[in-house]
Design an enzyme around this catalytic site. Structure first.
Site, mmCIF file in Angstrom:
data_model
loop_
_atom_site.group_PDB
_atom_site.id
_atom_site.type_symbol
_atom_site.label_atom_id
_atom_site.label_comp_id
_atom_site.label_asym_id
_atom_site.label_seq_id
_atom_site.Cartn_x
_atom_site.Cartn_y
_atom_site.Cartn_z
ATOM 1 N N HIS A 23 0.841 -1.197 0.000
ATOM 2 C CA HIS A 23 0.000 0.000 0.000
ATOM 3 C C HIS A 23 0.883 1.257 0.000
ATOM 4 O O HIS A 23 0.664 2.186 -0.781
ATOM 5 C CB HIS A 23 -0.914 -0.023 1.230
ATOM 6 C CG HIS A 23 -1.696 1.239 1.440
ATOM 7 N ND1 HIS A 23 -3.011 1.359 1.050
ATOM 8 C CD2 HIS A 23 -1.352 2.428 1.978
ATOM 9 C CE1 HIS A 23 -3.434 2.578 1.357
ATOM 10 N NE2 HIS A 23 -2.451 3.251 1.916
ATOM 11 N N GLU A 24 1.890 1.261 0.851
ATOM 12 C CA GLU A 24 2.771 2.429 0.940
ATOM 13 C C GLU A 24 3.568 2.624 -0.352
ATOM 14 O O GLU A 24 3.698 3.735 -0.855
ATOM 15 C CB GLU A 24 3.742 2.284 2.117
ATOM 16 C CG GLU A 24 3.062 2.282 3.484
ATOM 17 C CD GLU A 24 2.089 3.423 3.657
ATOM 18 O OE1 GLU A 24 2.308 4.505 3.097
ATOM 19 O OE2 GLU A 24 1.077 3.221 4.344
ATOM 20 N N HIS A 60 1.611 4.238 -3.014
ATOM 21 C CA HIS A 60 1.596 5.702 -2.919
ATOM 22 C C HIS A 60 2.833 6.271 -3.610
ATOM 23 O O HIS A 60 2.764 7.286 -4.288
ATOM 24 C CB HIS A 60 1.590 6.149 -1.456
ATOM 25 C CG HIS A 60 0.234 6.123 -0.810
ATOM 26 N ND1 HIS A 60 -0.890 6.617 -1.420
ATOM 27 C CD2 HIS A 60 -0.183 5.666 0.393
ATOM 28 C CE1 HIS A 60 -1.938 6.465 -0.619
ATOM 29 N NE2 HIS A 60 -1.527 5.877 0.492
ATOM 30 N N GLU A 99 -6.410 6.740 -1.398
ATOM 31 C CA GLU A 99 -6.315 5.605 -0.478
ATOM 32 C C GLU A 99 -6.918 4.362 -1.136
ATOM 33 O O GLU A 99 -6.335 3.288 -1.112
ATOM 34 C CB GLU A 99 -7.044 5.909 0.834
ATOM 35 C CG GLU A 99 -6.335 6.913 1.715
ATOM 36 C CD GLU A 99 -4.901 6.513 2.011
ATOM 37 O OE1 GLU A 99 -4.640 5.326 2.260
ATOM 38 O OE2 GLU A 99 -4.033 7.409 1.968
#
Lengths: 187, 303
Positions: free
Chosen positions: B142-143, B146, B219
């Protein structure tokens, strides 16, 4: 005059399309090359690790000559493989041979307890995870790269612009090298 | 809904929101041009630009300092490095970004840096203790999403724009109050002035609302990309579920960096979450994120 404007507009549209498709193909090709470089790094790490692993196991289990032979041969074959498809095939061979080596080592408690062997297994597991990750990324990218070249507008320009479809690196069903750890070893 | 559709839909929504943003700035500028002198506007524009440039350049360095993140020691966190390197390879990043650890029992993680080359990832010790390898993989994916989606750059840009709007509004409001209107008297002048002041009051609020909407969109996008990277949306969903059950609050996470974390580090009033309140959140509710992952991944977490 209207005709000229229409022609100019069409020409501009075609040019824009060419530029966009070209850039897209270049980007995908670069991504595929990055992906392949990542696979290559892991394959190399493993071929570098194999002699060490064989030597370690040999110190405790000298009788398994046939297994060592298979691993060494598979390693040599893996080093020769140059295209993704050939490398994938060699990888399956080497993976199978390594699996066999690990299975053999189960029978030698002293070997299993040796710190050196544990460290090597740890690294082998690390390589396996990264290889799986690299293969997934590479194959996804190659799939997109090839799809652009095969589907309609791309198919007209990919070849003339000098793009070629890339080979996949094996299938996702490849069996991983099973390094088994007890919980304590993992920590 | 497939993963690809989710990713595409999220991209489109971001684009729309950014268009809305440009429109907002345009309308604000237009109204101001009607009401005030052009020379004042030019001065304000220059000040705003310098301010924007400064916050753009300084933003990356501030975050680590504010959150108290320290570089992670490889010998001390072998599992973290193993998972991060694996995920970075799966994401096709040019190299594994540096990783920081924040000494905080509350589980959370964030990514910072404007480009994949300068990016870094930070996790709390609480996260490392709470998550197993599969869940950690989801969180780090997930990070890194980004990072790969240039969200940090996007959110910095949006934050700067919001700051610029606020700055302009503040500035012009003062000028309006102390008499800088270009039409002397008459009803038309008063109406124009009132309109200008109203725009100045509303614009910053609208700017912040769009900023938060962009943040929530990204997100969802990062969750969907993470599922694509690891090929295991369920791992991330399990991690989100754990974050949901955890009630500790991240200590050093001011509002300004809240949008960068995997879970909103701010105090969320759960249960009574009205739609009005949710307008002011940087993150969508964890339930909704888990549901989106379930829908695209074709699995259901046990309740």
């Amino acid at each position: 005059v209207v005709l000229w404007i229409v022609l100019a507009a069409v020409g501009a549209a075609v040019l824009l399309f060419l530029i966009l498709t070209f850039n897209r193909l270049v980007r995908l090709r670069n991504e595929a090359e990055t992906g392949w470089a990542n696979i290559d790094v892991q394959l190399r790490r493993r071929t570098d690790l194999v002699p060490n692993l064989v030597a370690t196991v040999q110190a405790y289990a000298a009788h398994e000559a046939e297994t060592f032979q298979r691993v060494t041969e598979a390693r040599a074959a893996a080093q020769l493989a140059s295209t993704p498809a050939a490398a994938a095939q060699a990888d399956v061979q080497l993976g199978g041979a390594l699996n066999r080596l690990i299975a053999v080592s189960e029978a030698y408690p002293q070997l299993r307890a040796s710190e050196n062997f544990l460290a090597l297994q740890q690294e082998l597991a690390d390589i396996e995870d990264k290889l799986a990750a690299a293969r997934r990324y590479y194959n996804q990218t190659v799939y997109r790269f090839n799809t652009v070249q095969q589907s309609f507008p791309g198919v007209l320009v990919a070849r003339p612009l000098g793009f070629h479809e890339r080979e996949f690196f094996g299938t996702d069903e490849r069996e991983p090298v099973n390094v088994t750890f007890t919980a304590a070893e993992r920590a | 809904v497939t993963l690809k559709e989710q990713i595409r839909a999220n991209r489109w929504r971001t684009l729309w929101l950014l268009l809305l943003f440009t429109l907002l700035v345009g309308v604000l500028g237009g109204i101001l041009a009607l009401v005030f002198d052009l020379s004042i506007l030019i001065v304000v524009a220059i000040v705003a630009f310098v301010y924007a440039l400064f916050s753009w350049l300084a933003s990356g360095r501030i975050v680590a300092a504010v959150t108290g993140a320290k570089p992670a020691d490889r010998a001390q966190y072998p599992r973290l490095y193993h998972v991060l390197e694996t995920v970075a390879i799966a994401a096709g990043l040019p190299q594994t970004p540096p990783v920081y650890v924040i000494d905080d029992p509350a589980p959370n993680a964030f990514a910072a840096g404007r480009s994949p080359k300068t990016a870094y990832v930070a996790v709390t010790t609480g996260l490392l203790n709470l998550m197993d390898e599969r869940e950690l993989e989801g969180v780090l994916a997930h990070e890194l999403s980004h990072v790969r989606n240039r969200d940090v750059r996007l959110m910095t840009l949006v934050a700067v724009l919001v700051g610029v709007i606020a700055l302009i509004s503040d500035f012009m409001l003062r000028i309006a109050i102390w008499g800088g209107g270009k039409r002397g008297g008459g009803w038309a002048g008063i109406v124009a002035l009132a309109l200008g002041i109203a725009a100045l009051v509303i614009a910053p609020i609208a700017g912040v609302l769009i900023q938060l909407a962009v943040s929530r969109r990204r997100e969802y996008l990062a969750d969907a990309s993470a599922a694509e990277i690891t090929g295991d949306g369920e791992g991330l969903a399990l991690a989100l579920r754990k974050l949901q059950q955890d009630t500790q609050q991240t200590r050093h996470a001011p509002r300004a960096v809240a949008h960068m974390f995997i879970e909103s580090p701010l105090n969320q009033a759960s249960g009574l979450r009205s739609s009005f309140r949710s307008l002011f959140e940087t993150h969508p509710p964890l339930e909704d994120r888990i549901r989106a992952l379930e829908d695209s991944g074709g699995f259901r977490l046990a309740a």
